[in-house]
Design an enzyme around this catalytic site. Structure first.
Site, PDB file in Angstrom:
ATOM      1  N   PRO A   1       0.818  -1.221   0.000  1.00 24.75           N
ATOM      2  CA  PRO A   1       0.000   0.000   0.000  1.00 24.75           C
ATOM      3  C   PRO A   1       0.849   1.267   0.000  1.00 24.75           C
ATOM      4  CG  PRO A   1      -0.687  -1.494   1.747  1.00 24.75           C
ATOM      5  CD  PRO A   1       0.558  -2.071   1.153  1.00 24.75           C
ATOM      6  N   THR A   2       0.399   2.256  -0.738  1.00 24.72           N
ATOM      7  CA  THR A   2       1.056   3.564  -0.738  1.00 24.72           C
ATOM      8  C   THR A   2       0.995   4.139   0.671  1.00 24.72           C
ATOM      9  OG1 THR A   2       0.300   3.901  -2.972  1.00 24.72           O
ATOM     10  CG2 THR A   2       0.990   5.856  -1.789  1.00 24.72           C
ATOM     11  N   GLY A   3       2.129   4.579   1.174  1.00 27.69           N
ATOM     12  CA  GLY A   3       2.121   5.182   2.505  1.00 27.69           C
ATOM     13  C   GLY A   3       2.400   4.185   3.593  1.00 27.69           C
ATOM     14  N   CYS A   4       2.744   2.975   3.187  1.00 27.96           N
ATOM     15  CA  CYS A   4       3.048   1.940   4.163  1.00 27.96           C
ATOM     16  C   CYS A   4       4.559   1.894   4.293  1.00 27.96           C
ATOM     17  CB  CYS A   4       2.536   0.617   3.634  1.00 27.96           C
ATOM     18  SG  CYS A   4       2.071  -0.496   4.905  1.00 27.96           S
ATOM     19  N   VAL A   5       5.076   2.172   5.513  1.00 22.20           N
ATOM     20  CA  VAL A   5       6.544   2.210   5.620  1.00 22.20           C
ATOM     21  C   VAL A   5       7.121   0.873   6.098  1.00 22.20           C
ATOM     22  CG1 VAL A   5       8.013   4.206   5.812  1.00 22.20           C
ATOM     23  CG2 VAL A   5       5.870   4.209   7.026  1.00 22.20           C
TER      24      VAL A   5
END
Lengths: 110, 138, 102
Positions: free
Chosen positions: A106-110
């Site tokens: 997911p975008t924004g998953c670090v």
């Protein structure tokens, strides 16, 4: 890197996410879960199928808070909370469920 | 925990056409990532940025990912304020009906869909921009 | 010498379009690609410039770039020829040289 399922080889990235979205099928999801020592049941599939539909519509894997909210809307408040989702996917609902669903991280998953 | 949350007003200003440069996609990714931080976020589409929201984008021919459908997810990310510069549309022979309709769902009203789009003049936009704590331009 | 000019920037972004047209001669052609395709749309503030040029030079626009941006082919200025990649290649070979305005 590659993942072997039913004698076929699929390209995955260094974290095990499927490289090609269209390669995905249910056997791949089951194989990924098995490698993590888990077995996928109906409750898991509800989330995995939701993620695939979300990606199809918006071309992104939703962030975990978006996932939680949307699951609550679709499957009921008792499922739209982190406790429920973390019990299903202990490595993190967005990360782990997206992997089984064959989506990118997911975008924004670090 | 226990600390007072500081909420700042963030505005992302989109000024480029999609696909010709990477700005539009980069902006969208930054917006989605920063939505995790519970800030007061708005998006502005001005100049060639208005083309980012055009309906009927079909990118098979240029072999690039079509990210136009991702704008519809902004509502899910609690982004409810989208400003479109009216004069930029006019200069380009466009009207608001050429652009996608973007909505957010109000959980308190049984997920009623409400429009996120605000068509504004440059004067109005200037006023809104000047109320921001942080403006980021792409 | 016949020259094919290509313009890949939006007319709203820089002045390539006017610089290019100022250099065109009777046997020149202009092909708009990438964000340059915005130039050939009806009812923009550059439409008159394109319509004036059509009587002097052949003007083309690349179809995949129009489609990617959701720009309707029906709203392309009459007289502008819409071409695909194959015709882009043909245009390149039919002219003596190509000048790319960036």
């Amino acid at each position: 890197m590659a993942l072997e399922v039913n004698g076929k080889s699929y390209e995955v990235d260094e974290e095990g996410y499927l490289a090609n979205l269209n390669d995905w099928d249910a056997d791949i999801a089951n194989a990924m879960a098995e490698a993590d020592g888990a077995a996928l049941e109906d409750n898991h599939w509800e989330v995995i199928n939701f993620l695939r539909e979300y990606y199809e519509e918006y071309q992104i894997a939703p962030a975990v808070r978006v996932l939680t909210k949307q699951i609550g809307k679709k499957l009921g408040k008792e499922k739209g909370n982190s406790k429920y989702l973390y019990e299903l996917f202990p490595y993190g609902p967005a990360k782990q469920a997206c992997k089984y669903a064959g989506l990118p991280k997911p975008t924004g998953c670090v | 925990m226990g600390e007072e949350a500081i909420i700042k007003k963030f505005m992302y200003v989109n000024r480029k056409s999609p696909y010709g440069t990477i700005y539009a996609l980069e902006s969208l990714e930054v917006v989605l990532i920063s939505a995790a931080f519970d800030q007061d976020v708005s998006l502005t589409f001005t100049d060639d940025g208005v083309y980012q929201l055009m309906k009927n984008q079909k990118t098979e021919g240029i072999g690039m990912k079509n990210f136009s459908s991702t704008y519809s997810a902004l509502g899910d990310y609690e982004i409810k304020k989208i400003y479109i510069d009216k004069e930029s549309l006019e200069e380009r022979g466009l009207s608001i009906s050429d652009l996608q309709e973007l909505v957010w769902e109000d959980e308190d009203e049984d997920y009623a869909e409400k429009s996120s789009i605000n068509l504004v003049s440059r004067d109005e936009l200037s006023e809104i921009m000047n109320q921001q704590d942080i403006v980021m331009s792409f | 010498m016949s020259m094919l000019h290509t313009v890949n920037k939006s007319p709203f972004e820089n002045s390539s379009i006017s610089s290019c047209l100022a250099m065109c001669t009777n046997d020149s052609s202009v092909l708009f690609i990438e964000d340059g395709v915005i130039s050939v749309m009806k009812s923009t503030k550059f439409s008159d410039l394109i319509m004036d040029s059509l009587s002097k030079y052949k003007i083309y626009a690349l179809k995949p770039d129009l489609e990617a941006r959701g720009l309707s082919l029906d709203n392309v200025i009459d007289g502008v020829e819409i071409v695909g990649y194959d015709e882009f290649v043909d245009l390149t070979t039919e002219h003596d040289s190509v000048q790319s305005w960036l």
